[in-house]
Write an enzyme that holds these catalytic residues in place. Structure first.
Site, mmCIF file in Angstrom:
data_model
loop_
_atom_site.group_PDB
_atom_site.id
_atom_site.type_symbol
_atom_site.label_atom_id
_atom_site.label_comp_id
_atom_site.label_asym_id
_atom_site.label_seq_id
_atom_site.Cartn_x
_atom_site.Cartn_y
_atom_site.Cartn_z
ATOM 1 N N GLU A 206 120.220 8.562 108.570
ATOM 2 C CA GLU A 206 118.698 8.872 109.119
ATOM 3 C C GLU A 206 118.004 7.494 109.059
ATOM 4 O O GLU A 206 117.799 6.875 108.189
ATOM 5 C CB GLU A 206 117.923 10.022 108.341
ATOM 6 C CG GLU A 206 118.292 11.354 108.328
ATOM 7 C CD GLU A 206 117.473 12.297 107.559
ATOM 8 O OE1 GLU A 206 116.353 11.978 107.407
ATOM 9 O OE2 GLU A 206 118.015 13.348 106.898
ATOM 10 N N GLU B 147 119.314 14.401 101.037
ATOM 11 C CA GLU B 147 118.212 13.842 100.076
ATOM 12 C C GLU B 147 118.205 14.575 98.621
ATOM 13 O O GLU B 147 116.947 14.954 98.530
ATOM 14 C CB GLU B 147 116.892 13.877 101.007
ATOM 15 C CG GLU B 147 117.092 12.767 102.168
ATOM 16 C CD GLU B 147 115.701 12.722 102.593
ATOM 17 O OE1 GLU B 147 114.773 13.390 102.559
ATOM 18 O OE2 GLU B 147 115.504 11.507 103.562
#
Ligand code: BGP
Length: 470
Positions: A369, A175
């Protein structure tokens, strides 16, 4: 849509994803150094506590460091094809700038990867997931310092070389766009007056782009068959209304995320960002050769997380109606329900994100995810009936399948936290994602026993039928 095109390809990488600092524990064992997570007792959005006087759940995690064999056997029982995990930088280079790597740390991941391979589970490695050595924060100021690029490159080269025969799939930074929202966790950045400073943040981002490109280069050299991806937290934003101003606000908000994958995937700074830097007096220091390096070493695939969608509104009356998200607040979407933590549940948004990212980059996507954080209850008979989780995952997997029908190339799906672990945003264990329950609470109490939830057999069936039996 016909079911002919809505099919998961053979070899689709079904599995689960975790991060070292959220489950390993053993934070001082076998020579491990302190990481930023070890000094962040309240999660990634809160200030660090270098004195370490507060209780920190990350220190013990769920003791995966000692229990990984048992846990991997459970993943194998579910039929996992892939397992995404991160390598704790501080197990390999405890201070970040050490001359030699820590052999015991390298050995731990060797053994863990061998265990996965024994079960025919493909390892998918995140090189840096939300933690860096505290030594690099204290002595170098984190990622705003160019020297950190060299330390990261050395770390990446060390693990590529060590695991070259065992690991094909890699991601450079988890991320990466979260650097904007959580600069300490994303970049080891501290600000003297406590105010976020965009100059430092974007300078750190540049250094991470260079580091990522160097890792792509090294990885391809050392492991010719490797596939190395970027990883962004996807944060699709809808305009609240059809007012043109709302539409433009949504586009502007999305660019804060897409800027990162734009640089890593297209290999250059988009003009919307270069102009933003000029307009805001942000001066990114680059070295000769940086731009060529970025251009020549783009990622092979786009990895991303997806939990929810956001809404942008320019109407003043919406200021009061903000909803919680993991990283920033947004306007409530009247058409969506939210999780107990306020994350707006939007399966269709996943289909849209897949289409947008594929349209933009024409590279394979890897959904690394996705999942529902919820409070689970162990019934008197020992069962855990997490139908809400099954429902969330089923609807998202259906939309992923629809995206495949739309023509999007998707390599795999690793749901977040296949076994309960410590949350990143709130540092608690009450917020659970797993198919496997861990008997441990947010105060660190419990037997640490693993119990299969109802979703365990459900996910097993999804994998066994390659997503046909939804
Ligand atoms: C992502 C992170 C993960 C993970 C997940 C769920 O942003 O990459 O590390 O934790 O979100 O978030 P949380 O744990 O806060 O519920």
């Amino acid at each position: 849509m016909s079911s002919q095109t809505r099919k998961f390809p053979d070899g689709f990488l079904w599995g689960g994803a975790v991060a070292a600092n959220q489950l390993e524990g053993a934070y001082q064992e076998d020579g491990k150094g302190l990481s930023t997570a070890d000094v962040s007792p309240n999660g990634i959005m809160s200030p660090p506590d270098f004195s370490m006087t507060q209780f920190n759940l990350y220190h013990e995690g769920i003791d995966f460091y000692h229990k990984y064999k048992e846990d991997i056997a459970l993943f194998a029982d579910m039929g996992f094809k892939a397992f995404r995990f991160s390598i704790a930088w501080t197990r390999i280079f405890p201070n970040g700038d050490d001359q030699e790597p820590n052999e015991k740390g390298l050995q731990f991941y060797d053994d863990m990867i061998d265990e996965l391979r024994r079960h025919n589970i493909e390892p998918v490695v995140t090189i840096s997931h939300y933690e860096m050595p505290v030594g690099l924060v204290k002595n170098y100021g984190g990622w705003k310092n160019r020297q950190v690029v060299n330390f990261y490159e050395k770390f990446a080269r060390t693990i590529f070389t060590r695991y070259k025969d065992k690991v094909r799939f890699w991601m450079t930074f988890n991320e990466i766009n979260v650097l904007l929202h959580a600069p300490f966790t994303g970049g080891g950045l501290l600000f003297e007056d406590g105010q976020k400073n965009e100059q430092d943040i974007y300078q750190a981002a540049h250094h991470q782009f260079v580091a990522s490109a160097l890792a792509v280069k090294a990885g391809h050299e050392i492991i010719p068959v490797s596939q190395i991806g970027c990883m962004i937290a996807s944060m699709i934003t809808y305009p609240y209304s059809s007012r043109p101003d709302d539409m433009f606000a949504a586009l502007t908000q999305d660019r804060k995320t897409l800027f990162f994958s734009d640089v890593q995937s297209r290999g250059y700074y988009p003009t919307y960002m270069s102009n933003y830097f000029i307009e805001n007096n942000i001066d990114i220091k680059m070295e000769n050769g940086d731009l060529e390096l970025l251009q020549e070493n783009t990622v092979d695939y786009i990895g991303f997380s997806y939990y929810m969608s956001f809404v942008a509104s320019t109407a003043p009356e919406h200021e009061a109606a903000k909803t919680a998200g993991n990283l920033f607040e947004g306007v409530k979407n009247p058409y969506l329900q939210a999780s107990e933590w306020g994350w707006q549940i939007d399966p269709k948004g996943l289909r849209t994100v897949c289409n947008q990212l594929y349209d933009r980059y024409q590279k394979p996507l890897f959904i690394v995810e996705n999942g529902l954080g919820a409070v689970d209850k162990v019934e008197e008979d020992g069962t855990i009936n997490d139908d809400y989780r099954i429902e969330y995952l089923r609807e998202h997997i259906k939309e992923m399948k629809n995206a495949i029908g739309d023509g999007v190339e998707i390599m795999g799906y690793t749901s977040w936290g296949p076994i309960d672990l410590v949350s990143a945003s709130t540092a608690e264990l009450k917020k659970r994602y797993g198919f496997i329950y861990v008997d441990r609470d947010s105060q660190g109490q419990g037997s640490n026993e693993r119990i299969k939830k109802k979703s365990f057999d459900w996910y097993k069936q999804i994998i066994a039928t390659n997503g046909e039996d939804l």
